[in-house]
Write an enzyme that holds these catalytic residues in place. Structure first.
Site, PDB file in Angstrom:
ATOM      1  N   GLU A  37     -53.454  87.473  64.308  1.00 13.85           N
ATOM      2  CA  GLU A  37     -53.328  86.043  64.567  1.00 13.85           C
ATOM      3  C   GLU A  37     -53.466  85.805  66.066  1.00 13.85           C
ATOM      4  O   GLU A  37     -52.701  86.385  66.835  1.00 13.85           O
ATOM      5  CB  GLU A  37     -51.985  85.521  64.047  1.00 13.85           C
ATOM      6  CG  GLU A  37     -51.855  85.594  62.537  1.00 13.85           C
ATOM      7  CD  GLU A  37     -50.506  85.104  62.020  1.00 13.85           C
ATOM      8  OE1 GLU A  37     -49.706  84.598  62.840  1.00 13.85           O
ATOM      9  OE2 GLU A  37     -50.244  85.210  60.813  1.00 13.85           O
ATOM     10  N   ARG A  60     -44.992  87.232  56.710  1.00  5.44           N
ATOM     11  CA  ARG A  60     -45.637  87.891  57.835  1.00  5.44           C
ATOM     12  C   ARG A  60     -46.859  88.649  57.322  1.00  5.44           C
ATOM     13  O   ARG A  60     -46.802  89.317  56.283  1.00  5.44           O
ATOM     14  CB  ARG A  60     -44.678  88.861  58.551  1.00  5.44           C
ATOM     15  CG  ARG A  60     -43.652  88.174  59.436  1.00  5.44           C
ATOM     16  CD  ARG A  60     -44.319  87.516  60.637  1.00  5.44           C
ATOM     17  NE  ARG A  60     -43.374  86.936  61.576  1.00  5.44           N
ATOM     18  CZ  ARG A  60     -42.986  85.665  61.571  1.00  5.44           C
ATOM     19  NH1 ARG A  60     -43.430  84.859  60.622  1.00  5.44           N
ATOM     20  NH2 ARG A  60     -42.164  85.207  62.489  1.00  5.44           N
ATOM     21  N   HIS A  64     -51.257  80.103  59.776  1.00  6.81           N
ATOM     22  CA  HIS A  64     -49.794  80.205  59.884  1.00  6.81           C
ATOM     23  C   HIS A  64     -49.180  78.818  60.076  1.00  6.81           C
ATOM     24  O   HIS A  64     -48.470  78.555  61.059  1.00  6.81           O
ATOM     25  CB  HIS A  64     -49.433  81.120  61.058  1.00  6.81           C
ATOM     26  CG  HIS A  64     -48.051  81.703  60.958  1.00  6.81           C
ATOM     27  ND1 HIS A  64     -47.706  82.893  61.575  1.00  6.81           N
ATOM     28  CD2 HIS A  64     -46.924  81.273  60.333  1.00  6.81           C
ATOM     29  CE1 HIS A  64     -46.429  83.163  61.340  1.00  6.81           C
ATOM     30  NE2 HIS A  64     -45.937  82.181  60.576  1.00  6.81           N
TER      31      HIS A  64
END
Length: 324
Positions: A262, A233, A281
């Site tokens: 993000e 994360r 990601h």
């Protein structure tokens, strides 16, 4: 009774077909914004969440909602307090993406070891500088330090040690030495991961204890030749401290599959550095991992709505099953 399952984003065929085969009505949402979901969720019994945040306002609007299924292992984007308040169970899909994320960690280490971002940038204009003067190293014999040794961390260790001949050390307060294979050396001191590793890879969830837990002190401990790999994360890493460590050459580089913002903020200074690799990601974005995640979610929903205990309930809400 026909239950309705909201999909703010499309899921893979495996999960969708499973729901349809069980007689569920699928509601294809209008989008992933809070307002879109509020508009779509009012008469839905379940929702499968990929990237949207599931906020208190969404729970307030979801009068029939019984279960949230998080499409992946992490669930920090779901307001668990609101879920409990509204008696909504939250399940996830741990392990579904483990292979894909572990493979990506290996990719990132190889990419960093060969200084590939700078190689790609320079080799057309200055072939021999790129070939001969950009620093490159093998992974064989190097030390990989893992923060967290769960499903993904364990697979990374296996691939790094048995496949690449790396030494693997790990810190995880929940792990027991007797349960680990011989090729993983469990250390009691978290600082040893940063001082002794050539590559530090993060495999912990975002919690109040882990947010910004890799910061100035950790970068001061790391070798000038070492790299940070983050596929967990973005909030775990203090990005300001990381940027300073990189431009001051405290560490050699970083590979960041995840970032604090993000979608990524295009003005983030980390994006401009030659020794930082970033991606949107993509750790769990393979077809195989997405297929498993969608199926895990569908099965979890079907289990709960039919009176069975789902296999993957988020730990913070497991007591809800006992109380119902």
């Amino acid at each position: 009774m026909t239950y309705k399952v909201l999909l703010p984003q499309q899921i893979m065929k495996e999960g969708r077909d499973y729901l349809l085969s069980k007689g569920y009505e699928i509601v294809d949402g209008h989008g992933i914004s809070e307002q879109d979901i509020i508009k779509d969720i009012h008469d839905c019994d379940a929702i499968i969440v990929r990237t949207p945040q599931i906020t208190e306002k969404i729970f307030d609007a979801a009068k029939k909602l019984k279960i949230v299924a998080r499409h992946g292992a992490g669930y920090d984007g779901v307001d668990l307090e609101s879920a409990r308040k509204h008696n909504v169970l939250v399940v996830n899909a741990p392990g579904a993406n483990s292979v894909s994320v572990a493979e990506l960690v290996i990719f990132y280490m190889l990419y960093c070891s060969r200084n590939f971002k700078l190689v790609q940038k320079t080799y057309i204009d200055d072939y021999f500088y790129s070939k001969l003067k950009t620093k490159k190293n093998e992974l064989y014999g190097k030390t990989l330090g893992l923060i967290g040794i769960g499903n993904i961390g364990s697979l990374v260790a296996e691939k790094a040690s048995l496949g690449l001949g790396m030494n693997v050390i790990a810190f995880d307060p929940f792990a027991k030495k007797e349960n680990l294979p011989d090729y993983i050396k469990l250390v009691d001191n978290r600082e040893a991961i940063f001082t002794d590793s050539d590559y530090v890879s993060l495999h912990v969830p975002a919690t109040k204890d882990t947010v910004n837990s890799v910061s100035t002190r950790e970068f001061e401990l790391m070798k000038e030749t070492s790299f940070l790999i983050n596929t967990a994360r973005g909030t775990i890493v203090d990005e300001d401290a990381l940027y300073k460590a990189l431009i001051n050459k405290q560490i050699a580089g970083a590979a960041l599959d995840v970032m604090k913002e993000e979608p990524v903020n295009k003005d983030n200074p980390l994006l401009k550095l030659d020794n930082v690799l970033t991606a949107p990601h993509i750790g769990a974005a393979t077809e195989e991992a997405s297929g498993r995640s969608s199926l895990f979610c569908a099965v979890g929903i079907d289990d709960y709505l039919n009176g069975r205990v789902p296999k993957y309930i988020v730990p913070e809400l497991r007591d809800m099953i006992k109380n119902n």
